[in-house]
Design an enzyme around this catalytic site. Sequence first.
Site, PDB file in Angstrom:
ATOM      1  N   GLY A 213       0.844  -1.195   0.000  1.00 36.64           N
ATOM      2  CA  GLY A 213       0.000   0.000   0.000  1.00 36.64           C
ATOM      3  C   GLY A 213       0.878   1.242   0.000  1.00 36.64           C
ATOM      4  O   GLY A 213       1.837   1.314   0.763  1.00 36.64           O
TER       5      GLY A 213
ATOM      6  N   ASP B 229       0.374   1.992   8.869  1.00 38.14           N
ATOM      7  CA  ASP B 229      -0.080   1.222  10.043  1.00 38.14           C
ATOM      8  C   ASP B 229       0.908   1.250  11.202  1.00 38.14           C
ATOM      9  O   ASP B 229       0.555   0.908  12.320  1.00 38.14           O
ATOM     10  CB  ASP B 229      -0.308  -0.249   9.649  1.00 38.14           C
TER      11      ASP B 229
ATOM     12  N   ILE C  35      -8.127   8.110   2.061  1.00 34.98           N
ATOM     13  CA  ILE C  35      -7.783   9.517   2.341  1.00 34.98           C
ATOM     14  C   ILE C  35      -6.602   9.566   3.302  1.00 34.98           C
ATOM     15  O   ILE C  35      -5.762  10.462   3.240  1.00 34.98           O
ATOM     16  CB  ILE C  35      -9.012  10.249   2.931  1.00 34.98           C
TER      17      ILE C  35
HETATM   18  O1  F6P Z   1      -1.014  -1.785   4.797  1.00 35.14           O
HETATM   19  C1  F6P Z   1      -1.500  -0.513   4.712  1.00 35.14           C
HETATM   20  C2  F6P Z   1      -2.998  -0.515   4.486  1.00 35.14           C
HETATM   21  O2  F6P Z   1      -3.409   0.805   4.271  1.00 35.14           O
HETATM   22  C3  F6P Z   1      -3.812  -1.169   5.600  1.00 35.14           C
HETATM   23  O3  F6P Z   1      -4.078  -0.309   6.673  1.00 35.14           O
HETATM   24  C4  F6P Z   1      -5.066  -1.551   4.871  1.00 35.14           C
HETATM   25  O4  F6P Z   1      -5.711  -2.648   5.477  1.00 35.14           O
HETATM   26  C5  F6P Z   1      -4.556  -1.944   3.530  1.00 35.14           C
HETATM   27  O5  F6P Z   1      -3.342  -1.269   3.333  1.00 35.14           O
HETATM   28  C6  F6P Z   1      -5.513  -1.606   2.423  1.00 35.14           C
HETATM   29  O6  F6P Z   1      -4.970  -2.046   1.233  1.00 35.14           O
HETATM   30  P1  F6P Z   1      -5.516  -1.701  -0.211  1.00 35.14           P
HETATM   31  O7  F6P Z   1      -5.213  -0.282  -0.480  1.00 35.14           O
HETATM   32  O8  F6P Z   1      -4.764  -2.603  -1.119  1.00 35.14           O
HETATM   33  O9  F6P Z   1      -6.985  -1.964  -0.181  1.00 35.14           O
END
Ligand code: F6P
Length: 342
Positions: free
Chosen positions: A10, A127, A273
């Site tokens: 992410g 996170d 966001i």
């Molecule tokens: O690992 C970072 C994060 O933002 C998590 O908090 C969240 O669960 C995940 O990525 C969401 O991932 P994606 O953007 O692939 O839906």
Amino acid sequence: MRVGVLTGGGDCPGLNAVIRAVVRKGVKEHGFDFVGFRDGWRGPLEGITMPLGIEQCRGILPRGGTILGSSRTNPFAVDDGVQRITDHLADAGVGALVAIGGEDTLGVATRLAELGVNVVGVPKTIDNDLSGTDFTFGFDTAVNIATEAIDRLHTTAESHHRALVVEVMGRHAGWIALHAGIAGGASSVLIPEIPFDIAAVCADVEARFRSEYAPIIVVSEGAVPADGSGMTLQSGEKDAFGHVRLGGIGDRLAHEIEQRTGKEARAVVLGHIQRGGTPSAFDRWLATRFGLQAISAVADGDFGVMVALRGTDIVRVPLAEGTGELKVVSPEEYAEAQVFFG
Ligand code: F6P
């Protein structure tokens, strides 16, 4: 030497600041040249590259996202993945790789380093759940965004005598919820580490209403009720690292609060966001220092390590130390915040 750079998982604010620092110091102080690998591990897996030099890094310090692109590609889930990566690194003349990522991207880096690939890791994730470092960059920006949202929600919740549930990111760790909840004066903070009792949450909601003030419940997407009903999923689909897509606990909670207390409750999902846009000054500073130290590790031939923040120092730790176990909120730290609940 030619150095490859990739960003995986992410995205988060500060990725471009790391890339800029790695390239700037690598060119100016070490005479390295660079190649960018596109979209995380997909780049070296499929041999997709882009030019990367001081020119490409101009103006990117305050920009969110990553100029290299990102993905959740897992080369260990692909036939001949490791061989394809080492072949493509050799084809591109790459002698070392800087991998910027979270638990999954750096987990791959850890295994590749064990197999002899020259890799240095840089820890990122909103996170803040990577061990070995006091903070990851991206977290501070996400907490600031969530805190601003909570501040804004207080005034509208009070005007309408409503409870507002704010769902924030945090799959396994409740750091964003805890920090933003404390900073924003939440009436409850619910995190993945501590299963929550819905009756206690409703008692906090009612107590906050009695004080003529409106309840704001901050909940991590990965929080689970203590009744054993499990996490709230958006779909059963899993990514290449086996993670399910979370989301929906806010709505579920708002519905339950309304049913049990008779007070109107609505949910707000902050979602991406929290990850988009310009990094905070702290994240720019941390990301820049990580980048500078990462390229120093490359220059020293110190591979299989991750840069990390310890106090105010940037140190190097074995990659496995950063990715072996997630850093989660302790019961003691959570208990500290509970005096403000209700
Ligand atoms: O690992 C970072 C994060 O933002 C998590 O908090 C969240 O669960 C995940 O990525 C969401 O991932 P994606 O953007 O692939 O839906």
